[in-house]
Design an enzyme around this catalytic site. Structure first.
Site, PDB file in Angstrom:
ATOM      1  N   ALA A  54      36.685  25.287  28.496  1.00  0.00           N
ATOM      2  CA  ALA A  54      38.035  25.249  29.071  1.00  0.00           C
ATOM      3  C   ALA A  54      38.358  23.953  29.834  1.00  0.00           C
ATOM      4  O   ALA A  54      39.355  23.286  29.545  1.00  0.00           O
ATOM      5  CB  ALA A  54      38.232  26.478  29.948  1.00  0.00           C
ATOM      6  N   ASP A 244      37.392  31.194  30.433  1.00  0.00           N
ATOM      7  CA  ASP A 244      38.508  30.421  29.870  1.00  0.00           C
ATOM      8  C   ASP A 244      39.822  30.713  30.567  1.00  0.00           C
ATOM      9  O   ASP A 244      40.753  29.913  30.506  1.00  0.00           O
ATOM     10  CB  ASP A 244      38.638  30.705  28.374  1.00  0.00           C
ATOM     11  CG  ASP A 244      37.471  30.070  27.647  1.00  0.00           C
ATOM     12  OD1 ASP A 244      36.391  30.681  27.619  1.00  0.00           O
ATOM     13  OD2 ASP A 244      37.627  28.938  27.166  1.00  0.00           O
TER      14      ASP A 244
END
Ligand code: MRU
Length: 363
Positions: A54, A244
């Site tokens: 991420a 994420d």
């Protein structure tokens, strides 16, 4: 932190106006760094996971905007301003789940909107590079903050399980889930990490065991199917994963398989922590059910590496992420300390619009 960073792989670098990405699809066999010559290159690198994780895709996308707008530097500033939202929307479509992508691109757009004194395209471009570099530096600081907040969780002799790769390769710093591990290791604490393989794309095997081993951390690779028995044998004292996107209620999206690990940890009474920089918290997303989950190509499941392992006509599902409900999360390790339940209240207090401002950050 420089001593640590020098021993860790760099997922991305920005030099003299060019973005370079380490092609993670070729690890651990080959270390190939590729210059990104166009925004299409950057989009594709994110889509096929040459750069992944991420925070790293957020930083890469911020620089990707600069790659796209650099050629417009000699033209009229209005042309650059018009192009910017188009490129941001394009890059934002590369992957849906990690909120860092849209977060970083929104910061770039906000910086352009604030740069009212930029009367030439060259000045606007310079402001955007400055913002991308700030996002890059801040990401390194967020990783360090997570390491400082979480290192004390790792006791001497502990077995720590991690899933997927939330390491240096997934960020521009010392990783998120790995940050407490790297700091504990640097402090001389003896412990062992179990990295699960993370089918279908094997980020645990290809990336986590590689980067931890390279840094001298004691790491043992296990297949995903071995997690329960490792826990049953008492080898795992602590789980730390990355994420994420964390929803406002503390539900956590992370690599597919995380939910199973969290359920196992609860069964065996093992603390389950999620390392989470503020750039991954999405207070506009009420619960995990609102997080878009990426569905990837079926051939990732029907083959193992280059070798086909399933019938041609088999039906396949390949969600790349799952959502772990907040009640299974012992704590979120953030750069502002460990956040525990009630998550809705505590996340809003620490990271909401009324929270004390962080340097350079705009949410
Ligand atoms: O599909 P990937 O490899 O991008 O998935 C990465 C993960 O799920 C990580 O755990 C997450 O992005 C956190 S990275 C600090």
């Amino acid at each position: 932190m420089t001593d640590l960073l020098d021993r860790l792989p760099r997922a991305l670098e920005w030099h003299d106006g060019d973005l370079y990405l380490l092609d993670q699809t070729r690890l651990p066999l080959e270390e190939v760094v590729e210059r990104q010559d166009s925004v299409a290159d950057v989009f594709e690198a994110i889509r096929v996971l040459k750069v992944r994780g991420a925070p790293a895709i957020g930083v890469a996308a911020a620089y990707g905007l600069c790659v796209a707008l650099g050629p417009l530097r000699e033209g009229p500033v209005d042309a650059m301003r018009r192009r910017l939202p188009e490129v941001a929307a394009y890059l934002n479509a590369a992957r849906p789940t990690a909120v860092n992508l849209s977060w970083a691109l929104r910061r770039m757009e906000q910086r352009a909107a604030r740069s009212t004194t930029a009367t030439t395209a060259a000045e606007l471009y310079a402001a955007l590079v400055d913002e991308a570099e700030a996002i890059h530096r801040e990401d390194q600081a967020l990783c360090l903050g997570i390491g400082e907040a979480g290192a004390a969780l790792i006791a001497a002799g502990a077995g720590v399980l991690t899933h997927c790769n939330a390491g240096a390769l997934a960020t521009s710093g010392i990783g998120t889930a790995t940050a407490p591990m790297y700091l504990a290791h640097r402090a001389g604490v003896p412990f062992r990490v179990y990295a699960d393989e993370t089918r279908p794309l094997l980020q645990g095997a290809r990336l986590t065991s590689w980067e931890l081993g390279r840094a001298g951390v004691d790491v043992t690779l296990i297949a995903d199917t071995m997690t329960a028995s490792m826990m049953a044998e008492g080898r795992i004292d602590l789980v730390i994963t990355g994420t994420d996107r964390v929803a406002a209620n503390g539900d956590v999206a992370n690599k597919i398989g995380t939910l199973g690990v969290a359920i196992l940890a609860r069964h065996f009474g093992i603390p389950f922590y999620v390392a989470c920089p503020s750039s991954t918290i999405d207070l506009d997303c009420p619960t995990g059910a609102d997080i878009p989950i990426e569905e990837r190509a079926s051939d990732e499941v029907t083959s193992f590496g280059a070798r086909r392992t399933a019938p041609d006509d088999v039906k396949v599902r390949n969600p790349a992420f799952d959502v772990t409900p907040n009640e299974l999360v012992t704590g979120l390790i953030t750069e502002r300390g460990i956040v525990s339940a009630p998550y809705g209240e505590n996340l809003a207090r620490l990271f909401g619009p009324d929270a004390p401002r962080r340097s350079g950050a705009s949410r």
